[in-house]
Structure formats: structure tokens, C-alpha cells
Write a protein that holds these residues in place. Structure first.
Motif, short mmCIF file in Angstrom:
data_model
loop_
_atom_site.label_atom_id
_atom_site.label_comp_id
_atom_site.label_asym_id
_atom_site.label_seq_id
_atom_site.Cartn_x
_atom_site.Cartn_y
_atom_site.Cartn_z
N GLY A 128 1.36 -4.41 31.41
CA GLY A 128 2.39 -4.11 30.42
C GLY A 128 3.65 -3.55 31.07
O GLY A 128 3.72 -3.34 32.28
N LEU A 129 4.64 -3.32 30.24
CA LEU A 129 5.91 -2.78 30.71
C LEU A 129 6.19 -1.41 30.11
O LEU A 129 7.29 -0.89 30.23
N GLY A 130 5.18 -0.82 29.46
CA GLY A 130 5.40 0.44 28.76
C GLY A 130 5.83 1.57 29.67
O GLY A 130 6.69 2.38 29.32
N HIS A 131 5.23 1.66 30.86
CA HIS A 131 5.56 2.76 31.77
C HIS A 131 7.04 2.72 32.16
O HIS A 131 7.75 3.72 32.09
N LEU A 132 7.50 1.56 32.61
CA LEU A 132 8.89 1.50 33.07
C LEU A 132 9.86 1.59 31.91
O LEU A 132 10.95 2.16 32.04
N ARG A 133 9.49 1.06 30.74
CA ARG A 133 10.39 1.16 29.59
C ARG A 133 10.51 2.60 29.11
O ARG A 133 11.58 3.04 28.67
N ARG A 134 9.42 3.36 29.20
CA ARG A 134 9.46 4.77 28.83
C ARG A 134 10.39 5.52 29.78
O ARG A 134 11.24 6.31 29.36
N ASN A 135 10.23 5.28 31.08
CA ASN A 135 11.10 5.96 32.05
C ASN A 135 12.56 5.53 31.88
O ASN A 135 13.48 6.35 32.04
N ARG A 136 12.78 4.27 31.57
CA ARG A 136 14.16 3.81 31.36
C ARG A 136 14.80 4.53 30.18
O ARG A 136 15.97 4.95 30.25
N ALA A 137 14.06 4.69 29.08
CA ALA A 137 14.60 5.41 27.93
C ALA A 137 14.97 6.84 28.30
O ALA A 137 16.02 7.36 27.90
N ILE A 138 14.11 7.48 29.10
CA ILE A 138 14.39 8.85 29.54
C ILE A 138 15.60 8.88 30.45
O ILE A 138 16.42 9.82 30.41
N ALA A 139 15.75 7.86 31.31
CA ALA A 139 16.90 7.81 32.22
C ALA A 139 18.21 7.83 31.44
O ALA A 139 19.16 8.55 31.79
N PHE A 140 18.29 7.04 30.37
CA PHE A 140 19.51 7.04 29.56
C PHE A 140 19.73 8.40 28.91
O PHE A 140 20.87 8.88 28.82
N ALA A 141 18.66 9.04 28.46
CA ALA A 141 18.79 10.36 27.85
C ALA A 141 19.27 11.39 28.87
O ALA A 141 20.15 12.22 28.57
#
Length: 377
Positions: free
Chosen positions: A14-27
Motif C-alpha cells: 500500500g501507499l498509506g505510510h508515505l501518504r500519511r507522512n506527505r500529509a504531515i510534511a505539508f502541515a
């Protein structure tokens, strides 16, 4: 003073791990001082399809794949120990050059095969702040407890961030997180509101959408969805994910050939499409549901019921909280799914009772943690 951030996800399924980190990066990019930057370490080439804030970049490592016997190298002709060493040396060299102030690790305290252990040892000599980020559901308490190395984790990390609302599911109270680590835990709320969304093509309304995350284990749901006739006057978009095999994708497309259904592998603007849909059908992964909860779109959750109990636990907790509906994949048929879609198209769902502001909160937590550690130096 600018801040440098490094984030890690192992990305085997899946891509959940990297998508979660990406969302945090923008925050974090919004909350940290001007000029701050970062790097996201990931293990899947699809990572680079997703944009990042200005001053941030991807470090994509050779990847793992999961087999019935455990992890293996996804492409390289080498064993797991060799791949782990290669990845560990790469991460250590990159972070030694980058010298981050903050290191956020997703889900696995020491990575696969302990590949992060030398990385963490090196960062501790530099004064880098270390955070372990956890989704709100790990597994059954017995399974989760058996996987923890509690004393080592407590020594390795300055904080544990749980990306959820304890009123929905509390992994400390359930025993998924050991009591000894509870003093390190901060609940952020779900990483839902304020997610960065890339631009993409709109879909003609009204429509419903089925998404199966990365797609590596979503074939059964995608095939059922493709065979489902949407409500009269509605279109149906099925997003299979970039990790679905070509053969599986072709099978899904063949099943959809006679219906008002469009099958696509990837859309960059999935959160927007979910927001504007009449209803969404998804698996029970954290990121899919975090994006769903930022909307008032009715949702039917079909959790993955193999390997871990994480998705069924989450699906049931959210259904109990009147956030979404859920059906076991073994009970799902095109007819039953079509009936749910017909009902979804006439209603919306309020999720105001859930804490969905995790992306706003992580920026403040990061700043407070950096200030606290700095004051003790």
C-alpha cells in the motif's frame, strides 16, 4: 531559525505510510519557521507521483515486497538482510549529510529488519528530536503487545504521536500500546482536515467512487465494484491504485465494460473526488478513511480481513461512532453494493463529533517538542 525534518516510511504494502507522512510534511511546512525543509524517505517508486511542499524532496529506496513467508526484496536479487543493510547505509549517509533537527518514523520503531537502528544511534549523537508516529489502530492487543520492544523504543524516541481520536479508539486503553510508553503519547486527532490536494480532472456529477488504496490487495473489492450497477443517472469511478497488477487491472476493466463505470489506476485529486461524490466505497486503511472523514460523503468500508486485524477493528469503531457503514468482503455482492449506493445517493453524513484536526495539531506539537529539547541542551 529554519528547521530540517526527515521522515521515514518502509512502504511494503500500500501507499498509506508515505501518504500519511506527505500529509504531515505539508502541515509542518505551514507551521515551522520560514526556510524550513525536509526529506521523505520511502520505499515505493510511486511516491514521486505525489507533490511535496517547496524545499522538500523524496528519497526513494530499493523496496520490500511482502510474501506469505514475510518480507523479500521487491526487485533486487538479494536477501532481506542485504537489502536492509543497503537501505540502512543509504539512510544513515543521507541523514548524516542532512543533519535533521526532527526525525519522524511511521509505524515501525526500528524499520524492517532493524534497518533504522544505526540511523537512530547516529541521530542521538547530533541532538535530533525523534518521534514515532502511529495510526490509531495497530492490531489486536495480544498481537500488538508481542511486537513491541518497549524499553528500546522508550530509549529511542522522544515522543509517540497517535494519529487518532481516543474517543473513537484508544490504543493505550486497549493495550495495543504498552502502559510504559503512555507518558510519551500525544493524540493528534485524525489527519483529516487541511490535507493538501493536487489538481486533477473532475468527474461529471452525480457519481460514486470506489477506491482500493494502493491496490495490491484490493482486487476482490474492485471486481465486485466493477460489476455493480450504480443508481440511475449516476456514474461510478473505480480507482484501482498503482500497485494493482496489470492482469488484475485488465480483469476489473473487462467486468466494467458493460456498465456506466470508469476504471482508472490513479487520480491525483482523490480527496476532492471523494468530497464531491454521492458516496464512496473503500477499504479500511487509515489514509483512505482520514480523507473520507474530512467530508460529509456517505462511506461504506470493506476492511481487509487478512494478515492483521487493524482494518476490521477500525471499520467497526467508526461504524459504532456513526461515521461510516461497514460490510465484510465475504458478504458483499454487486446487488448488495448497488443497494447501498442507491441509499447513499440520497443522504450526507455529519462527522463533526470526531477530532479531525490532527494536521493542525502536529505542527504545534513539533514546535513545542523542538523548543523543549532545545531548552534542555
Amino acid at each position: 531559525m529554519s528547521i530540517t525534518v526527515a521522515m521515514y516510511s518502509h512502504d511494503s504494502v500500500g501507499l498509506g505510510h508515505l501518504r500519511r507522512n506527505r500529509a504531515i510534511a505539508f502541515a509542518l511546512a505551514e507551521h515551522l519557521p520560514p526556510g524550513s525543509s525536509g526529506i521523505l524517505i520511502a520505499g515505493h517508486p510511486a511516491a514521486t507521483r505525489f507533490s511535496l511542499p517547496a524545499g522538500w524532496d523524496w528519497l526513494v529506496l530499493p523496496g520490500y515486497a511482502r510474501t506469505p513467508d514475510g518480507y523479500t526484496a521487491r526487485a533486487l536479487h538479494m536477501g532481506v538482510s542485504g537489502l536492509s543493510e543497503l537501505r540502512s547505509l543509504t539512510i544513515t549517509a543521507a541523514l548524516a549529510a542532512l543533519s535533521p533537527d526532527l526525525f519522524i518514523v511511521d509505524r515501525h520503531p526500528f524499520g524492517v529488519d532493524d534497518e533504522l537502528r544505526p540511523v537512530l544511534d547516529m541521530l542521538h549523537t547530533t541532538g535530533c528530536v525523534t518521534v514515532l508516529g502511529l495510526r490509531e489502530v495497530l492490531d489486536t492487543p495480544a498481537v500488538a503487545h508481542a511486537e513491541w520492544r518497549t524499553a528500546e523504543t522508550a530509549a529511542a524516541y522522544d515522543a509517540l504521536w497517535v494519529y487518532g481520536d481516543p474517543a473513537i479508539h484508544d490504543p493505550v486503553a486497549s493495550g495495543e500500546i504498552p502502559a510504559e510508553l503512555a507518558p510519551l503519547v500525544s493524540f493528534t486527532g485524525y489527519l483529516s482536515r487541511g490535507r493538501h490536494v493536487d489538481e486533477g480532472d473532475p468527474v461529471e456529477a452525480p457519481y460514486l467512487i470506489t477506491t482500493v488504496g494502493g491496490g495490491s490487495d484490493g482486487g476482490q473489492l474492485a471486481r465486485i465494484a466493477a460489476r455493480t450497477r450504480p443508481p440511475e443517472g449516476h456514474r461510478h469511478l473505480v480507482v484501482t491504485g498503482p500497485q494493482m497488477s496489470e492482469a488484475e487491472l485488465l480483469a476489473v476493466r473487462a467486468l466494467a465494460a458493460t456498465h456506466h463505470t470508469q476504471v482508472t489506476r490513479f487520480v491525483p485529486n482523490l480527496p476532492t473526488l471523494i468530497r464531491d461524490a454521492a458516496g464512496v466505497v473503500c477499504m479500511g486503511g487509515y489514509n483512505s478513511l482520514a480523507e473520507v472523514m474530512a467530508t460529509d460523503t456517505p462511506a461504506l468500508v470493506i476492511p481487509r480481513n487478512t494478515r492483521r486485524a487493524e482494518q476490521p477493528i477500525r471499520a467497526r469503531a467508526l461504524a459504532d461512532a456513526a461515521v461510516s457503514d461497514t460490510i465484510d468482503i465475504n458478504d458483499l455482492t454487486p446487488r448488495r453494493l448497488g443497494e447501498w449506493m442507491a441509499g447513499a445517493a440520497t443522504r450526507r453524513v455529519s462527522r463533526e463529533h470526531v477530532d479531525l484536526d490532527g494536521l493542525h495539531r502536529v505542527g504545534h506539537l513539533a514546535c513545542d517538542l523542538l523548543a523543549e529539547v532545545s531548552s534542555h541542551v
